[in-house]
Write a protein that holds these residues in place. Structure first.
Motif, PDB file in Angstrom:
ATOM      1  N   THR A  33       0.854  -1.179   0.000  1.00 32.49           N
ATOM      2  CA  THR A  33       0.000   0.000   0.000  1.00 32.49           C
ATOM      3  C   THR A  33       0.889   1.227   0.000  1.00 32.49           C
ATOM      4  OG1 THR A  33      -1.804  -1.101   1.143  1.00 32.49           O
ATOM      5  CG2 THR A  33      -1.693   1.297   1.338  1.00 32.49           C
ATOM      6  N   MET A  34       0.618   2.149  -0.893  1.00 34.28           N
ATOM      7  CA  MET A  34       1.363   3.404  -0.962  1.00 34.28           C
ATOM      8  C   MET A  34       0.500   4.536  -0.425  1.00 34.28           C
ATOM      9  SD  MET A  34       4.304   2.580  -2.072  1.00 34.28           S
ATOM     10  CE  MET A  34       4.936   4.255  -2.247  1.00 34.28           C
ATOM     11  N   ALA A  35       1.159   5.569   0.063  1.00 37.39           N
ATOM     12  CA  ALA A  35       0.420   6.664   0.682  1.00 37.39           C
ATOM     13  C   ALA A  35       1.155   7.979   0.513  1.00 37.39           C
ATOM     14  CB  ALA A  35       0.206   6.378   2.167  1.00 37.39           C
ATOM     15  N   TRP A  36       0.378   9.030   0.630  1.00 33.27           N
ATOM     16  CA  TRP A  36       0.915  10.379   0.717  1.00 33.27           C
ATOM     17  C   TRP A  36       0.702  10.881   2.137  1.00 33.27           C
ATOM     18  CZ3 TRP A  36       3.781  13.033  -2.750  1.00 33.27           C
ATOM     19  CH2 TRP A  36       3.810  12.558  -4.064  1.00 33.27           C
ATOM     20  N   TYR A  37       1.718  11.551   2.652  1.00 27.84           N
ATOM     21  CA  TYR A  37       1.691  12.165   3.957  1.00 27.84           C
ATOM     22  C   TYR A  37       2.077  13.635   3.793  1.00 27.84           C
ATOM     23  CZ  TYR A  37       2.087   7.246   5.315  1.00 27.84           C
ATOM     24  OH  TYR A  37       1.892   5.887   5.454  1.00 27.84           O
ATOM     25  N   ARG A  45       3.631  15.023  11.195  1.00 35.19           N
ATOM     26  CA  ARG A  45       3.329  14.473   9.883  1.00 35.19           C
ATOM     27  C   ARG A  45       2.018  13.690   9.973  1.00 35.19           C
ATOM     28  NH1 ARG A  45       8.454  12.243   6.651  1.00 35.19           N
ATOM     29  NH2 ARG A  45       9.271  13.706   8.204  1.00 35.19           N
ATOM     30  N   GLU A  46       1.181  13.826   8.943  1.00 36.66           N
ATOM     31  CA  GLU A  46      -0.109  13.160   8.955  1.00 36.66           C
ATOM     32  C   GLU A  46      -0.369  12.448   7.634  1.00 36.66           C
ATOM     33  OE1 GLU A  46      -3.344  15.948   9.306  1.00 36.66           O
ATOM     34  OE2 GLU A  46      -2.722  17.112   7.562  1.00 36.66           O
ATOM     35  N   ALA A  49      -3.578  10.383   2.160  1.00 35.35           N
ATOM     36  CA  ALA A  49      -4.323   9.428   1.338  1.00 35.35           C
ATOM     37  C   ALA A  49      -3.485   8.186   1.142  1.00 35.35           C
ATOM     38  CB  ALA A  49      -4.673  10.037  -0.012  1.00 35.35           C
ATOM     39  N   SER A  50      -4.148   7.050   0.928  1.00 34.67           N
ATOM     40  CA  SER A  50      -3.436   5.812   0.661  1.00 34.67           C
ATOM     41  C   SER A  50      -4.161   5.021  -0.415  1.00 34.67           C
ATOM     42  CB  SER A  50      -3.283   4.979   1.929  1.00 34.67           C
ATOM     43  OG  SER A  50      -4.554   4.595   2.427  1.00 34.67           O
ATOM     44  N   ILE A  51      -3.416   4.118  -1.054  1.00 34.07           N
ATOM     45  CA  ILE A  51      -3.988   3.283  -2.103  1.00 34.07           C
ATOM     46  C   ILE A  51      -3.362   1.897  -2.014  1.00 34.07           C
ATOM     47  CG2 ILE A  51      -2.300   4.172  -3.804  1.00 34.07           C
ATOM     48  CD1 ILE A  51      -4.568   3.818  -5.914  1.00 34.07           C
ATOM     49  N   THR A  52      -4.207   0.877  -1.976  1.00 29.93           N
ATOM     50  CA  THR A  52      -3.725  -0.482  -1.864  1.00 29.93           C
ATOM     51  C   THR A  52      -3.228  -0.992  -3.218  1.00 29.93           C
ATOM     52  OG1 THR A  52      -5.839  -1.511  -2.390  1.00 29.93           O
ATOM     53  CG2 THR A  52      -5.460  -0.906  -0.085  1.00 29.93           C
ATOM     54  N   THR A  53      -2.645  -2.167  -3.208  1.00 28.42           N
ATOM     55  CA  THR A  53      -2.185  -2.761  -4.455  1.00 28.42           C
ATOM     56  C   THR A  53      -3.354  -3.005  -5.410  1.00 28.42           C
ATOM     57  OG1 THR A  53      -2.321  -4.950  -3.456  1.00 28.42           O
ATOM     58  CG2 THR A  53      -0.184  -3.848  -3.389  1.00 28.42           C
ATOM     59  N   GLY A  54      -4.532  -3.209  -4.855  1.00 24.40           N
ATOM     60  CA  GLY A  54      -5.720  -3.444  -5.672  1.00 24.40           C
ATOM     61  C   GLY A  54      -6.461  -2.195  -6.074  1.00 24.40           C
ATOM     62  N   GLY A  55      -5.956  -1.054  -5.623  1.00 21.45           N
ATOM     63  CA  GLY A  55      -6.551   0.212  -6.021  1.00 21.45           C
ATOM     64  C   GLY A  55      -7.576   0.788  -5.070  1.00 21.45           C
ATOM     65  N   PHE A  56      -7.759   0.175  -3.896  1.00 20.55           N
ATOM     66  CA  PHE A  56      -8.684   0.744  -2.924  1.00 20.55           C
ATOM     67  C   PHE A  56      -8.032   1.964  -2.275  1.00 20.55           C
ATOM     68  CE2 PHE A  56     -12.118  -2.170  -3.115  1.00 20.55           C
ATOM     69  CZ  PHE A  56     -11.572  -3.396  -3.461  1.00 20.55           C
ATOM     70  N   THR A  57      -8.802   3.032  -2.146  1.00 22.51           N
ATOM     71  CA  THR A  57      -8.258   4.288  -1.645  1.00 22.51           C
ATOM     72  C   THR A  57      -8.873   4.688  -0.310  1.00 22.51           C
ATOM     73  OG1 THR A  57      -9.909   5.538  -2.897  1.00 22.51           O
ATOM     74  CG2 THR A  57      -7.789   5.133  -3.972  1.00 22.51           C
ATOM     75  N   ASN A  58      -8.116   5.491   0.424  1.00 25.54           N
ATOM     76  CA  ASN A  58      -8.563   6.004   1.705  1.00 25.54           C
ATOM     77  C   ASN A  58      -8.041   7.418   1.840  1.00 25.54           C
ATOM     78  OD1 ASN A  58      -9.758   5.511   4.435  1.00 25.54           O
ATOM     79  ND2 ASN A  58      -7.676   6.018   5.055  1.00 25.54           N
ATOM     80  N   TYR A  59      -8.863   8.309   2.410  1.00 29.35           N
ATOM     81  CA  TYR A  59      -8.482   9.716   2.502  1.00 29.35           C
ATOM     82  C   TYR A  59      -8.726  10.259   3.895  1.00 29.35           C
ATOM     83  CZ  TYR A  59      -8.590   9.504  -2.593  1.00 29.35           C
ATOM     84  OH  TYR A  59      -8.357   9.164  -3.900  1.00 29.35           O
ATOM     85  N   ALA A  60      -7.885  11.194   4.288  1.00 29.43           N
ATOM     86  CA  ALA A  60      -8.146  11.959   5.492  1.00 29.43           C
ATOM     87  C   ALA A  60      -9.417  12.779   5.277  1.00 29.43           C
ATOM     88  CB  ALA A  60      -6.970  12.882   5.791  1.00 29.43           C
ATOM     89  N   THR A  90      -1.138  23.814   2.948  1.00 29.00           N
ATOM     90  CA  THR A  90       0.277  24.153   2.869  1.00 29.00           C
ATOM     91  C   THR A  90       1.094  23.219   3.756  1.00 29.00           C
ATOM     92  OG1 THR A  90      -0.133  26.478   2.350  1.00 29.00           O
ATOM     93  CG2 THR A  90       1.992  25.932   3.357  1.00 29.00           C
ATOM     94  N   ALA A  91       2.065  22.553   3.159  1.00 26.86           N
ATOM     95  CA  ALA A  91       2.866  21.570   3.882  1.00 26.86           C
ATOM     96  C   ALA A  91       3.922  21.003   2.939  1.00 26.86           C
ATOM     97  CB  ALA A  91       1.992  20.429   4.389  1.00 26.86           C
ATOM     98  N   VAL A  92       4.822  20.230   3.521  1.00 28.16           N
ATOM     99  CA  VAL A  92       5.705  19.400   2.710  1.00 28.16           C
ATOM    100  C   VAL A  92       5.022  18.041   2.562  1.00 28.16           C
ATOM    101  CG1 VAL A  92       7.971  18.348   2.473  1.00 28.16           C
ATOM    102  CG2 VAL A  92       7.749  20.589   3.558  1.00 28.16           C
ATOM    103  N   TYR A  93       4.917  17.575   1.333  1.00 29.92           N
ATOM    104  CA  TYR A  93       4.225  16.327   1.033  1.00 29.92           C
ATOM    105  C   TYR A  93       5.247  15.233   0.727  1.00 29.92           C
ATOM    106  CZ  TYR A  93      -0.276  18.657   0.941  1.00 29.92           C
ATOM    107  OH  TYR A  93      -1.417  19.341   1.297  1.00 29.92           O
ATOM    108  N   TYR A  94       5.007  14.066   1.310  1.00 35.17           N
ATOM    109  CA  TYR A  94       5.898  12.912   1.168  1.00 35.17           C
ATOM    110  C   TYR A  94       5.097  11.686   0.734  1.00 35.17           C
ATOM    111  CZ  TYR A  94       8.711  15.665   4.502  1.00 35.17           C
ATOM    112  OH  TYR A  94       9.425  16.661   5.150  1.00 35.17           O
ATOM    113  N   CYS A  95       5.752  10.795   0.040  1.00 32.75           N
ATOM    114  CA  CYS A  95       5.151   9.491  -0.188  1.00 32.75           C
ATOM    115  C   CYS A  95       5.940   8.442   0.608  1.00 32.75           C
ATOM    116  CB  CYS A  95       5.121   9.130  -1.666  1.00 32.75           C
ATOM    117  SG  CYS A  95       6.730   8.875  -2.431  1.00 32.75           S
TER     118      CYS A  95
END
Length: 115
Positions: A33-37, A45-46, A49-60, A90-95
């Protein structure tokens, strides 16, 4: 050795859009699962959003309906489309993967929303 490189940040006016990209080295990408923080000044850091290998997504809750996460497993890339941006974005965004692996944090990309 795993390397995550984010790009696409910049200065945008409130209500504007930006598209972030993250390219990953290593053979782990397709299996995780990959995500942005994000980390705003003076805040922890928070998860955005995230996305599973199958494409399911989740959002703050703070970004639901405005941000969209996607991935391209063939290119080892994850994307974040950000619309209707607000000053509080406004923030620094990381994966990273989810759950995070601390040693894999990259430099991030700065997003500034200001008029």
């Amino acid at each position: 050795q795993v390397q995550l490189v984010e790009s696409g940040g910049g200065l945008v006016q409130p209500g504007g859009s930006l598209s972030l990209s993250c390219v990953a080295s290593g053979r782990f990408f397709s299996f995780n699962t990959m995500a942005w923080y994000r980390q705003a000044p003076g805040k922890q850091r928070e998860l955005v959003a995230s996305i599973t290998t199958g494409g399911f997504t989740n959002y703050a809750d703070s970004v639901k309906g405005r941000f969209g996460i996607s991935r391209d497993n063939a290119k080892n890339m994850v994307f974040l489309q950000m619309n209707s941006l607000k000053s509080e974005d406004t923030a620094v965004y990381y994966c990273n993967v989810r759950p995070v692996i601390t040693a894999w944090w990259g430099q991030g990309t700065q997003v500034t929303v200001s008029s």
